[in-house]
Design a protein around this motif. Structure first.
Motif, PDB file in Angstrom:
ATOM      1  N   ARG A 115       0.939  -1.020   0.026  1.00  0.00           N
ATOM      2  CA  ARG A 115      -0.163   0.101  -0.133  1.00  0.00           C
ATOM      3  C   ARG A 115       0.697   1.236  -0.092  1.00  0.00           C
ATOM      4  O   ARG A 115       0.407   2.134  -0.548  1.00  0.00           O
ATOM      5  N   SER A 117       3.300   1.646  -1.465  1.00  0.00           N
ATOM      6  CA  SER A 117       4.183   1.993  -2.833  1.00  0.00           C
ATOM      7  C   SER A 117       3.036   2.428  -3.855  1.00  0.00           C
ATOM      8  O   SER A 117       3.353   3.162  -4.737  1.00  0.00           O
ATOM      9  N   SER A 118       1.864   2.159  -3.695  1.00  0.00           N
ATOM     10  CA  SER A 118       0.791   2.353  -4.686  1.00  0.00           C
ATOM     11  C   SER A 118      -0.595   2.437  -4.209  1.00  0.00           C
ATOM     12  O   SER A 118      -0.930   1.400  -3.383  1.00  0.00           O
ATOM     13  N   ASP A 119      -1.542   3.026  -4.732  1.00  0.00           N
ATOM     14  CA  ASP A 119      -2.911   2.908  -4.301  1.00  0.00           C
ATOM     15  C   ASP A 119      -3.614   1.833  -4.926  1.00  0.00           C
ATOM     16  O   ASP A 119      -4.692   1.306  -4.504  1.00  0.00           O
ATOM     17  N   LEU A 120      -3.120   1.313  -5.850  1.00  0.00           N
ATOM     18  CA  LEU A 120      -3.513   0.140  -6.882  1.00  0.00           C
ATOM     19  C   LEU A 120      -3.227  -1.086  -5.985  1.00  0.00           C
ATOM     20  O   LEU A 120      -2.281  -1.238  -5.531  1.00  0.00           O
ATOM     21  N   SER A 168       2.888  -1.521 -14.081  1.00  0.00           N
ATOM     22  CA  SER A 168       2.193  -0.264 -13.571  1.00  0.00           C
ATOM     23  C   SER A 168       1.431  -0.779 -12.409  1.00  0.00           C
ATOM     24  O   SER A 168       0.857   0.366 -11.608  1.00  0.00           O
ATOM     25  N   ARG A 169       1.504  -2.282 -11.795  1.00  0.00           N
ATOM     26  CA  ARG A 169       0.689  -2.256 -10.607  1.00  0.00           C
ATOM     27  C   ARG A 169       1.658  -3.003  -9.792  1.00  0.00           C
ATOM     28  O   ARG A 169       2.596  -3.636 -10.203  1.00  0.00           O
ATOM     29  N   PRO A 170       1.619  -2.699  -8.329  1.00  0.00           N
ATOM     30  CA  PRO A 170       2.186  -3.624  -7.410  1.00  0.00           C
ATOM     31  C   PRO A 170       2.050  -5.118  -7.792  1.00  0.00           C
ATOM     32  O   PRO A 170       1.293  -5.713  -8.003  1.00  0.00           O
ATOM     33  N   VAL A 201       5.675  -1.193  -9.840  1.00  0.00           N
ATOM     34  CA  VAL A 201       5.799  -0.117  -8.891  1.00  0.00           C
ATOM     35  C   VAL A 201       5.977  -0.374  -7.333  1.00  0.00           C
ATOM     36  O   VAL A 201       6.392   0.489  -6.431  1.00  0.00           O
ATOM     37  N   GLY A 202       5.837  -1.602  -7.054  1.00  0.00           N
ATOM     38  CA  GLY A 202       6.213  -2.096  -5.891  1.00  0.00           C
ATOM     39  C   GLY A 202       6.400  -3.607  -6.137  1.00  0.00           C
ATOM     40  O   GLY A 202       5.540  -4.258  -6.797  1.00  0.00           O
TER      41      GLY A 202
END
Ligand SMILES: *Cc1c(COP(=O)(O)O)cnc(C)c1O
Length: 395
Positions: A115, A117-120, A168-170, A201-202
């Motif tokens: 979480r 590293s990204s909201d996704l 583009s997504r963890p 991204v993560g």
């Protein structure tokens, strides 16, 4: 219910049957060399058999429920953390309800850690031959899961992983160190190369080493389950597999860095924030683990690891000698082979599997401590008998 249904003879007959059954139980990874009679004797005479202990809460914090074995649980984690390459000051762990519970914590902790590293929502990547609990838990947590094909040895296809990876997504990567059926070990270096190149991204890596994680630390391949060398974030190992406990239990170990990124639900009656998923946890399992660690020691575990790997090689050699189609991966105690007749499946408690690449119907024998050379020879005799009699004899 009245006590008239209580029948000690029935119970004794049941116990006898179980003790008999274990002599031909080779299809599942349960070590039947349990050896807890001394422990249970002590447990009864110590008075603890009449005490309701419970390891509710974070074992590393003072608990308001005084009847717990947290001090022993922490010593168990302190013993295993360095064996899995965690620095003593940096590790956080618990004795779990089993491998699945450890995977549940790994995936849940991973989602929370990502979480930052990204909201996704992360995508969970796991191989097709990894244990079904990963698929179940991914479903439970509402994650998008991408199942990656495996090679013929049951290891993740790294090129397919690269194609499936969405930078583009963890990425929550669950690495199988010993798949359930073939004992495939995912190539962590190759997975890391892909991650370093595609830079999602993560990234969170959880290692599912339910069975192999028990013995690998005691072999020259300990680096495969070493956090320091392999950079995974958490690991789950079962207690009732290699370690030979009579009931399901396990280990979950991660870092304090991952722990502080968890959702800190505060529980006032426990006077703390509780990171564990289940509230009540066994106080008995850590005590058994502690007992075993002190009775066995690193040298003892080393001998046990050597023994099962040596006997797996012996089983494969005997199968080769009788020209029975069989496979054994490197550093594995799991021999898989052409499926024999139903009576052999039943007698030896074998689990079925299918893989068209290996000719279709298969079964496997997971060589645990109770399966010595003598037992293997008997098993081979039955395979020979089965072959002579065409595979479909009733007995
Ligand atoms: C057995 C196993 C599990 C499940 O562990 P339990 O202790 O039975 O919950 C998960 N992953 C692998 C690879 C296993 O072999």
């Amino acid at each position: 219910m009245s006590s008239s249904g209580f029948d000690i003879n029935r119970l004794n007959a049941f116990a006898e049957k179980m003790v008999r059954e274990k002599k031909t139980a080779v299809g599942f990874p349960c070590n039947q060399t349990v050896k807890l009679a001394d422990f249970y004797h002590w447990y009864a005479v110590s008075g603890l058999a009449d005490v309701a202990m419970n390891n509710v809460g974070d074992p590393h914090k003072p608990s308001l429920y005084a009847l717990n074995t947290h001090e022993f649980e922490n010593e168990v984690i302190d013993f295993f953390s360095p064996l899995y390459g965690f620095s003593p000051g940096d590790a956080w762990g618990i004795v779990t309800n089993g491998g699945t519970d450890g995977n549940n914590h790994g995936i849940y902790f991973g989602v929370n850690a990502l979480r930052s590293s990204s909201d996704l929502k992360p995508v969970l990547y796991v191989s097709e031959e990894a244990h079904y609990s990963i698929k179940r838990l991914s479903d439970l947590q509402g994650l998008e899961m991408r199942q990656i094909p495996t090679n013929v040895r049951g290891e993740i296809e790294v090129q397919a992983f690269e194609q499936a990876l969405d930078p583009s997504r963890p990425a929550l990567v669950v690495i199988a160190v010993g798949t359930t059926f073939k004992g495939g070990i995912d190539n962590q270096d190759a997975i890391d190369d892909v991650l370093a190149r595609k830079r999602p991204v993560g990234v969170y890596r959880h290692v599912d080493a339910a069975l192999f994680g028990g013995y690998l630390p005691f072999t020259e391949h300990a680096n495969l389950v070493n956090h320091h060398e392999r950079k995974f974030d958490s690991i789950a190992v079962s207690g009732h597999k290699f370690f030979g406990f009579d009931e399901p239990s396990g280990l979950f170990i991660t870092t304090k860095d991952v722990l502080v990124r968890q959702n800190p639900f505060r529980v006032s009656y426990l006077n703390e924030s509780v990171p564990t998923i289940s509230c009540s946890r066994s106080a008995l399992a850590p005590l058994k683990f502690w007992w075993q660690i002190h009775k066995t020691g690193v040298e003892g575990y080393r001998r046990q690891a050597e023994l099962i790997l040596k006997n797996a090689v012996y089983l494969k050699k005997r199968l080769d000698e009788i020209n029975y189609q069989a496979w054994l991966n490197d550093i594995s105690n799991t021999v898989y082979f052409k499926r024999p007749g139903d009576w052999v499946m039943k007698k030896w408690n074998l689990a079925p599997y299918e893989d068209e690449r290996l000719g279709g119907k298969l079964a496997h024998d997971i060589v645990m401590r109770h399966e010595g050379m003598n037992m293997i020879d008997h098993f081979i005799d039955d395979l020979l008998l089965d072959r002579r009699e065409g595979g479909d004899v009733e007995r």
